[in-house]
Design a protein around this motif. Structure first.
Motif, mmCIF file in Angstrom:
data_model
loop_
_atom_site.group_PDB
_atom_site.id
_atom_site.type_symbol
_atom_site.label_atom_id
_atom_site.label_comp_id
_atom_site.label_asym_id
_atom_site.label_seq_id
_atom_site.Cartn_x
_atom_site.Cartn_y
_atom_site.Cartn_z
ATOM 1 N N GLN A 1 -30.112 2.412 28.052
ATOM 2 C CA GLN A 1 -29.038 1.458 28.241
ATOM 3 C C GLN A 1 -27.741 2.030 27.669
ATOM 4 O O GLN A 1 -27.739 2.568 26.567
ATOM 5 C CB GLN A 1 -29.383 0.136 27.547
ATOM 6 N N VAL A 2 -26.676 1.906 28.401
ATOM 7 C CA VAL A 2 -25.366 2.370 27.967
ATOM 8 C C VAL A 2 -24.432 1.174 27.885
ATOM 9 O O VAL A 2 -24.354 0.370 28.812
ATOM 10 C CB VAL A 2 -24.798 3.405 28.960
ATOM 11 N N GLN A 3 -23.736 1.060 26.779
ATOM 12 C CA GLN A 3 -22.729 0.016 26.645
ATOM 13 C C GLN A 3 -21.356 0.651 26.522
ATOM 14 O O GLN A 3 -21.178 1.606 25.761
ATOM 15 C CB GLN A 3 -23.023 -0.858 25.431
ATOM 16 N N LEU A 4 -20.411 0.114 27.257
ATOM 17 C CA LEU A 4 -19.054 0.629 27.275
ATOM 18 C C LEU A 4 -18.087 -0.481 26.900
ATOM 19 O O LEU A 4 -18.173 -1.585 27.449
ATOM 20 C CB LEU A 4 -18.707 1.155 28.671
ATOM 21 N N ARG A 27 -26.790 8.117 23.332
ATOM 22 C CA ARG A 27 -26.650 9.567 23.268
ATOM 23 C C ARG A 27 -26.256 10.181 24.588
ATOM 24 O O ARG A 27 -25.884 11.339 24.647
ATOM 25 C CB ARG A 27 -27.979 10.180 22.823
ATOM 26 N N THR A 28 -26.328 9.401 25.669
ATOM 27 C CA THR A 28 -26.100 9.998 26.983
ATOM 28 C C THR A 28 -24.627 10.241 27.284
ATOM 29 O O THR A 28 -24.312 10.944 28.232
ATOM 30 C CB THR A 28 -26.681 9.103 28.084
ATOM 31 N N PHE A 29 -23.739 9.675 26.470
ATOM 32 C CA PHE A 29 -22.309 9.791 26.766
ATOM 33 C C PHE A 29 -21.892 11.245 26.891
ATOM 34 O O PHE A 29 -21.220 11.630 27.844
ATOM 35 C CB PHE A 29 -21.483 9.090 25.689
ATOM 36 N N ARG A 30 -22.296 12.059 25.915
ATOM 37 C CA ARG A 30 -21.809 13.436 25.905
ATOM 38 C C ARG A 30 -22.341 14.262 27.069
ATOM 39 O O ARG A 30 -21.853 15.357 27.313
ATOM 40 C CB ARG A 30 -22.152 14.094 24.574
ATOM 41 N N THR A 78 -16.170 8.673 22.818
ATOM 42 C CA THR A 78 -15.025 7.903 23.280
ATOM 43 C C THR A 78 -14.262 8.665 24.359
ATOM 44 O O THR A 78 -14.084 9.887 24.276
ATOM 45 C CB THR A 78 -14.079 7.570 22.122
ATOM 46 N N MET A 79 -13.815 7.916 25.351
ATOM 47 C CA MET A 79 -12.970 8.452 26.409
ATOM 48 C C MET A 79 -11.623 7.750 26.334
ATOM 49 O O MET A 79 -11.548 6.594 25.882
ATOM 50 C CB MET A 79 -13.623 8.200 27.779
#
Length: 120
Positions: A1-4, A27-30, A78-79
């Motif tokens: 699960q990814v939260q933005l 951890r998947t962001f990078r 962060t983007m």
């Protein structure tokens, strides 16, 4: 699960600047390409900018090219979207999403969005 979670929106005069942030959990962001979209009242959501997982590749909609800059800090998960020379037509809800492409169907996780209002 990814939260933005987006932040940094607000009210600014035409010609001004804002910097939006998109904080991601997990951890998947990078390892994930990311993008920014926006939706103005009565209009469909439209592509703004995208960035590869490493940040080495970026792409922009013609309407923002030369004024907006997308970047990321993988150490901070962060983007960012630096928006300069803002115009009233940039007024919209800005959302970040995970994926790579120029349509909403290319992205799987979305943030709630942050409002940007540019006054003339």
């Amino acid at each position: 699960q990814v939260q933005l979670v987006e932040s940094g929106g607000g009210l600014v005069q035409a010609g001004g600047s804002l910097r939006l942030s998109c904080a991601a959990s997990g951890r998947t962001f990078r390892n994930s390409a990311m993008g920014w979209f926006r939706q103005a009242p009565g209009k469909e959501r439209e592509f703004v900018a995208r960035i590869s997982w490493s940040g080495s590749s970026t792409d922009y909609a013609d309407s923002v090219k030369g004024r907006f800059t997308i970047s990321r800090d993988n150490a901070k998960n962060t983007m960012y979207l630096q928006m300069n020379s803002l115009k009233p037509e940039d007024t919209a809800v800005y959302s970040c999403a995970r994926g790579w492409g120029v349509t909403i169907y290319d992205y799987d996780y979305w943030g709630q969005g942050t409002q940007v209002t540019v006054s003339s």
